[in-house]
Design a protein around this motif. Structure first.
Motif, short mmCIF file in Angstrom:
data_model
loop_
_atom_site.label_atom_id
_atom_site.label_comp_id
_atom_site.label_asym_id
_atom_site.label_seq_id
_atom_site.Cartn_x
_atom_site.Cartn_y
_atom_site.Cartn_z
N LEU A 107 0.69 -1.08 -0.06
CA LEU A 107 0.06 0.11 -0.17
C LEU A 107 0.66 1.16 0.07
CD1 LEU A 107 -2.67 -0.85 2.53
CD2 LEU A 107 -2.94 -0.81 0.01
N HIS A 108 2.20 0.94 0.42
CA HIS A 108 2.97 2.30 0.25
C HIS A 108 3.21 2.96 -0.97
CE1 HIS A 108 5.80 4.94 2.13
NE2 HIS A 108 6.86 4.42 1.24
N ARG A 109 2.76 4.25 -1.12
CA ARG A 109 2.77 4.92 -2.41
C ARG A 109 2.01 4.38 -3.48
NH1 ARG A 109 9.26 6.52 -2.59
NH2 ARG A 109 9.31 7.72 -0.60
N HIS A 110 0.91 3.46 -3.19
CA HIS A 110 -0.17 2.91 -3.94
C HIS A 110 -1.11 4.08 -4.55
CE1 HIS A 110 -3.26 0.56 -5.66
NE2 HIS A 110 -2.44 -0.50 -5.93
N GLU A 111 -1.52 3.93 -5.52
CA GLU A 111 -2.22 4.92 -6.12
C GLU A 111 -3.81 5.33 -5.27
OE1 GLU A 111 -4.60 2.67 -9.76
OE2 GLU A 111 -2.89 3.94 -10.21
N LYS A 112 -3.96 4.19 -4.73
CA LYS A 112 -5.44 4.41 -3.71
C LYS A 112 -5.06 4.32 -2.40
CE LYS A 112 -8.26 3.20 -7.52
NZ LYS A 112 -9.37 4.07 -7.61
N GLU A 113 -3.68 4.53 -1.99
CA GLU A 113 -3.32 4.71 -0.57
C GLU A 113 -4.23 5.62 0.18
OE1 GLU A 113 0.33 5.00 2.30
OE2 GLU A 113 0.53 5.75 0.38
N ALA A 114 -4.37 7.06 -0.39
CA ALA A 114 -5.04 8.38 0.22
C ALA A 114 -6.40 7.75 0.49
CB ALA A 114 -4.94 9.39 -0.64
N TYR A 115 -7.12 7.15 -0.68
CA TYR A 115 -8.41 6.60 -0.44
C TYR A 115 -8.86 5.61 0.38
CZ TYR A 115 -12.91 5.25 -2.50
OH TYR A 115 -14.28 4.90 -2.56
N LEU A 116 -7.97 4.65 0.69
CA LEU A 116 -8.11 3.75 1.74
C LEU A 116 -8.01 4.30 2.90
CD1 LEU A 116 -6.15 0.51 0.20
CD2 LEU A 116 -8.58 0.84 0.77
N ARG A 117 -7.15 5.16 3.34
CA ARG A 117 -7.18 5.84 4.50
C ARG A 117 -8.29 6.71 4.81
NH1 ARG A 117 -1.79 5.32 6.47
NH2 ARG A 117 -0.33 5.05 5.37
N ASP A 118 -8.83 7.31 3.82
CA ASP A 118 -9.86 8.15 4.34
C ASP A 118 -10.98 7.10 4.35
OD1 ASP A 118 -8.52 10.47 3.79
OD2 ASP A 118 -9.25 10.52 1.62
N LEU A 119 -11.14 5.96 3.72
CA LEU A 119 -12.14 4.90 3.66
C LEU A 119 -12.21 4.28 5.28
CD1 LEU A 119 -12.84 2.71 0.67
CD2 LEU A 119 -14.56 3.58 2.28
N ASN A 120 -10.88 4.09 5.63
CA ASN A 120 -10.77 3.56 6.92
C ASN A 120 -11.20 4.44 8.12
OD1 ASN A 120 -9.84 1.39 8.53
ND2 ASN A 120 -7.91 2.73 9.17
N HIS A 121 -10.94 5.67 7.88
CA HIS A 121 -11.15 6.60 8.95
C HIS A 121 -12.70 6.87 9.17
CE1 HIS A 121 -10.82 10.07 11.36
NE2 HIS A 121 -11.55 10.80 10.77
N GLY A 122 -13.45 6.75 7.59
CA GLY A 122 -14.76 6.86 7.90
C GLY A 122 -15.52 5.38 8.23
N ILE A 123 -14.82 4.39 8.15
CA ILE A 123 -15.31 3.11 8.79
C ILE A 123 -15.37 3.13 10.25
CG2 ILE A 123 -14.78 0.64 8.96
CD1 ILE A 123 -14.32 0.72 5.93
N ILE A 124 -14.20 3.80 10.83
CA ILE A 124 -14.18 3.74 12.45
C ILE A 124 -15.10 4.66 13.00
CG2 ILE A 124 -12.49 4.56 13.91
CD1 ILE A 124 -10.17 3.37 12.34
N GLU A 125 -15.26 5.90 12.07
CA GLU A 125 -16.33 6.84 12.78
C GLU A 125 -17.69 6.20 12.49
OE1 GLU A 125 -16.43 10.37 10.41
OE2 GLU A 125 -14.14 10.98 11.44
N ARG A 126 -17.88 5.51 11.64
CA ARG A 126 -19.33 4.87 11.39
C ARG A 126 -19.49 3.83 12.41
NH1 ARG A 126 -21.38 5.64 5.14
NH2 ARG A 126 -20.98 7.81 5.21
N LEU A 127 -18.64 3.16 12.80
CA LEU A 127 -18.68 1.88 13.80
C LEU A 127 -18.65 2.66 14.96
CD1 LEU A 127 -16.03 -0.61 12.70
CD2 LEU A 127 -18.29 -1.01 12.61
#
Length: 121
Positions: A58-78
């Motif tokens: 995931l390091h320097r992957h093109e979707k890394e920032a999107y996955l981090r935002d998704l993970n943050h949103g998942i944690i908030e919603r949980l």
């Protein structure tokens, strides 16, 4: 399918599942909790497979920032979902307590060991 792509799909599905919280709390909540648990387990297995690769895919992957935002949103919603469940449990406990007092209004006056305490000396 690439593991990163699989992680992305599972994260998106989990995010969307947490977005639509059913208002019918009795029957559909158990189904929704089961679905959330399955998605979390599958996502965890995918993450552990990625960690087993040894390198950081995931390091320097093109979707890394999107996955981090998704993970943050998942944690908030949980956390929000957990809070709703906690509120419902507290309401249930209050209603059960008031129901018990309605059935036996003098229950708080009863001594547990059956003895009588005289306050006068």
């Amino acid at each position: 399918m690439d593991l990163v792509q699989q992680l992305l799909l599972l994260s998106e599905k989990l995010y969307q599942t947490l977005e639509y919280v059913e208002e019918d709390k009795d029957e559909k909540r158990d189904e929704q909790i089961d679905l959330i648990n399955k998605l979390l387990d599958a996502r965890g297995q995918t993450i552990s497979k990625l960690e087993e690769l040894g390198e950081r895919p995931l390091h320097r992957h093109e979707k890394e920032a999107y996955l981090r935002d998704l993970n943050h949103g998942i944690i908030e919603r949980l956390h929000t979902y957990k809070g709703r469940i906690k509120e419902d449990m507290q309401k249930l406990q209050v209603s059960m307590k008031s129901e018990t007092r309605y059935v036996n209004p003098y229950s708080h006056l009863q001594n547990l060991d059956g003895t009588y305490f005289d306050k006068r000396e």
